[in-house]
Design an enzyme around this catalytic site. Structure first.
Site, PDB file in Angstrom:
ATOM      1  N   GLY A 183       0.817  -1.213   0.000  1.00 33.65           N
ATOM      2  CA  GLY A 183       0.000   0.000   0.000  1.00 33.65           C
ATOM      3  C   GLY A 183       0.849   1.260   0.000  1.00 33.65           C
ATOM      4  O   GLY A 183       0.543   2.234  -0.707  1.00 33.65           O
ATOM      5  N   SER A 231      -3.467  -3.248  -0.829  1.00 36.45           N
ATOM      6  CA  SER A 231      -2.353  -3.951  -0.198  1.00 36.45           C
ATOM      7  C   SER A 231      -2.735  -5.402   0.082  1.00 36.45           C
ATOM      8  O   SER A 231      -3.813  -5.660   0.625  1.00 36.45           O
ATOM      9  CB  SER A 231      -2.016  -3.236   1.115  1.00 36.45           C
ATOM     10  OG  SER A 231      -1.081  -3.990   1.844  1.00 36.45           O
ATOM     11  N   GLY A 232      -1.838  -6.334  -0.258  1.00 38.06           N
ATOM     12  CA  GLY A 232      -2.146  -7.762  -0.134  1.00 38.06           C
ATOM     13  C   GLY A 232      -2.440  -8.222   1.278  1.00 38.06           C
ATOM     14  O   GLY A 232      -3.358  -9.009   1.512  1.00 38.06           O
ATOM     15  N   THR A 272      12.495  -7.074 -10.464  1.00 41.07           N
ATOM     16  CA  THR A 272      11.978  -8.434 -10.642  1.00 41.07           C
ATOM     17  C   THR A 272      10.749  -8.625  -9.766  1.00 41.07           C
ATOM     18  O   THR A 272      10.749  -8.266  -8.592  1.00 41.07           O
ATOM     19  CB  THR A 272      13.081  -9.459 -10.284  1.00 41.07           C
ATOM     20  OG1 THR A 272      14.184  -9.221 -11.161  1.00 41.07           O
ATOM     21  CG2 THR A 272      12.589 -10.885 -10.449  1.00 41.07           C
ATOM     22  N   CYS A 305       0.879   1.614  12.859  1.00 40.21           N
ATOM     23  CA  CYS A 305       2.085   2.317  12.432  1.00 40.21           C
ATOM     24  C   CYS A 305       2.479   3.436  13.395  1.00 40.21           C
ATOM     25  O   CYS A 305       3.617   3.831  13.444  1.00 40.21           O
ATOM     26  CB  CYS A 305       1.879   2.910  11.038  1.00 40.21           C
ATOM     27  SG  CYS A 305       1.113   1.776   9.926  1.00 40.21           S
TER      28      CYS A 305
HETATM   29  N1  PLP Z   1      -3.075   2.889   3.672  1.00 37.05           N
HETATM   30  C1  PLP Z   1      -3.864   2.460   4.662  1.00 37.05           C
HETATM   31  C2  PLP Z   1      -5.237   3.042   4.812  1.00 37.05           C
HETATM   32  C3  PLP Z   1      -3.422   1.472   5.557  1.00 37.05           C
HETATM   33  O1  PLP Z   1      -4.213   1.057   6.537  1.00 37.05           O
HETATM   34  C4  PLP Z   1      -2.099   0.948   5.385  1.00 37.05           C
HETATM   35  C5  PLP Z   1      -1.563  -0.043   6.342  1.00 37.05           C
HETATM   36  O2  PLP Z   1      -1.861  -0.001   7.526  1.00 37.05           O
HETATM   37  C6  PLP Z   1      -1.331   1.424   4.312  1.00 37.05           C
HETATM   38  C7  PLP Z   1      -1.837   2.389   3.487  1.00 37.05           C
HETATM   39  C8  PLP Z   1       0.060   0.896   4.062  1.00 37.05           C
HETATM   40  O3  PLP Z   1       0.007  -0.371   3.441  1.00 37.05           O
HETATM   41  P1  PLP Z   1       1.276  -1.349   3.473  1.00 37.05           P
HETATM   42  O4  PLP Z   1       1.402  -1.840   4.867  1.00 37.05           O
HETATM   43  O5  PLP Z   1       0.946  -2.444   2.507  1.00 37.05           O
HETATM   44  O6  PLP Z   1       2.453  -0.552   3.020  1.00 37.05           O
END
Ligand code: PLP
Length: 385
Positions: A71, A198-199, A236, A324
């Site tokens: 993401g 995001s996976g 890659t 985060c």
């Molecule tokens: N955007 C949102 C709304 C998210 O909740 C997150 C992850 O918590 C991200 C972006 C970031 O994604 P990634 O962890 O795959 O980098």
């Protein structure tokens, strides 16, 4: 001890079917898809299939998808890659409640001569679309607004916003990381130009994501190097992860409606019982427009971190603020933007469920929660008498 995982907005369990699908791509089918020989060729076909599985979930063309590392990379590529194609326009509009993967990028743009408007939200976390419309002017290059908030689950009316932004001839990006796999979406009927997913938020692996780029929308590549992803993202391919993400999207496409009814029922039961049994608690965010799996509850006069630690002793995993930003005792920027009072923002807990949660886990949490809260209230310097 029982463990109950209610932190699915941070990350999800990889679905067993996904893990199974990925396995051959480590020790057997390990070719580089760019290679001319048979090893490469067979991988290329598998990646094409994964791209179709993602496109099927999103309702778009496979050629409109770029595989990324997640993401964060999708958000960075969307914003910076798009702006690079319109160097004469210097204004970006976003919101105060975006994930740092968008907000930090936008704030950094201010150091490079951009004007960034961060739209406010109201007490329920909702946007004022009139304010958005008023802010769009001739200098505006991009509007980037998330589909659903990771902390509260509040969903913005993104299709309406996309139509409004498109009617002004401005490019629209949405961070849909929390939405894909939870809410059905059909990009062929939408005015969204760029979308990030995001996976690991939809029972796929970590370290893989997708940026959707509507046909005709220009972006400049963020990663330079080889010619992978039709020259739009060098490097890659993370083959096992891409295969896993494809499978996760296939599973989501099959079960999305049915699963969400079950998850919503569990979330609602958990939320109602906690509000009932724990005094001075309330839900943050617009209850009428929320992801079906998320509830963010404030417990007045106590610290979220203390609640988390006590829940952890019972094997219950939730989060305070976003994963985060946890680790810092700053109250969440999302709750602050919503004007949640200091005494309640500090004591906010997010429970985020998935299809792997059970009624028994919800009942167990309902049983443990009141004692946790009342014990901490007794220790709180803010509570007298
Ligand atoms: N955007 C949102 C709304 C998210 O909740 C997150 C992850 O918590 C991200 C972006 C970031 O994604 P990634 O962890 O795959 O980098």
């Amino acid at each position: 001890m029982k463990t109950v995982y209610f932190d699915n907005n941070a990350t999800t369990q990889v679905a067993p079917e996904v893990a199974e699908e990925m396995k051959p791509f480590f020790c057997e089918l390990y070719g580089n898809p760019s290679s001319m020989h048979i090893f490469g060729g067979q991988i290329g076909r598998k990646i094409r299939r994964a791209r179709e599985q993602v496109a099927n979930l999103l309702g778009c063309e496979p050629s409109e998808l770029i595989f990324t590392s997640g993401g964060t990379e999708s958000d960075n590529t969307a914003i910076k890659g798009m702006l690079a194609t319109l160097p004469n326009k210097r204004k970006v509009i976003t919101t105060r409640v975006e994930h740092p993967a968008v907000l930090s990028v936008c704030r950094d743009l201010e150091n490079h001569g951009y004007t960034v408007v961060e739209l406010a939200v109201d007490k329920k976390g909702r946007l004022d679309l009139t304010e958005l419309e008023e802010q769009i002017d001739d200098d505006t290059a991009l509007v980037t607004i998330m589909y659903a908030n990771n902390e509260t689950g509040v969903m913005f009316p993104v299709e309406e916003i996309a139509a409004l932004v498109s009617s002004k001839g401005v490019v629209f990006h949405t961070d849909a990381v929390q939405v894909i796999g939870k809410i059905p979406i059909n990009l062929s009927q939408s005015k969204i130009d760029l979308l990030s997913l995001s996976g690991h938020k939809l029972h796929g692996p970590k370290g893989v994501g997708v940026l959707y780029v509507r046909k005709g929308t220009r972006i400049s590549p963020f990663m330079l190097g080889g010619h992978q992803e039709a020259g739009r993202r060098a490097g890659t391919e993370n083959v096992p992860a891409i295969i896993g993400l494809g499978k996760a999207c296939e599973l989501a496409a099959k079960n999305i409606e049915e699963e969400n009814t079950g998850i919503r029922h569990l979330r609602d039961k958990l939320e109602a019982a906690i509000l009932d049994k724990c005094p001075d608690s309330f839900v943050n965010g617009d209850k009428d427009n929320r992801l079906p799996n998320t509830t963010n509850i404030s417990f007045e006069y106590i610290e979220g971190e203390a609640i988390l630690l006590m829940l952890d002793k019972h094997g219950i995993c939730a989060s305070s603020g976003s994963a985060c930003t946890s680790g810092s005792l700053e109250p969440s920027h999302v709750l602050r933007a919503m004007g949640v009072p200091f005494t309640a923002a500090h004591g906010s807990i997010r429970f985020s469920l998935s299809r792997y949660n059970t009624e028994e886990e919800v009942d167990y949490t309902i049983e443990k929660m009141p004692a946790v809260i009342s014990k901490l209230r007794k220790l709180s310097p803010f509570v007298t008498g």
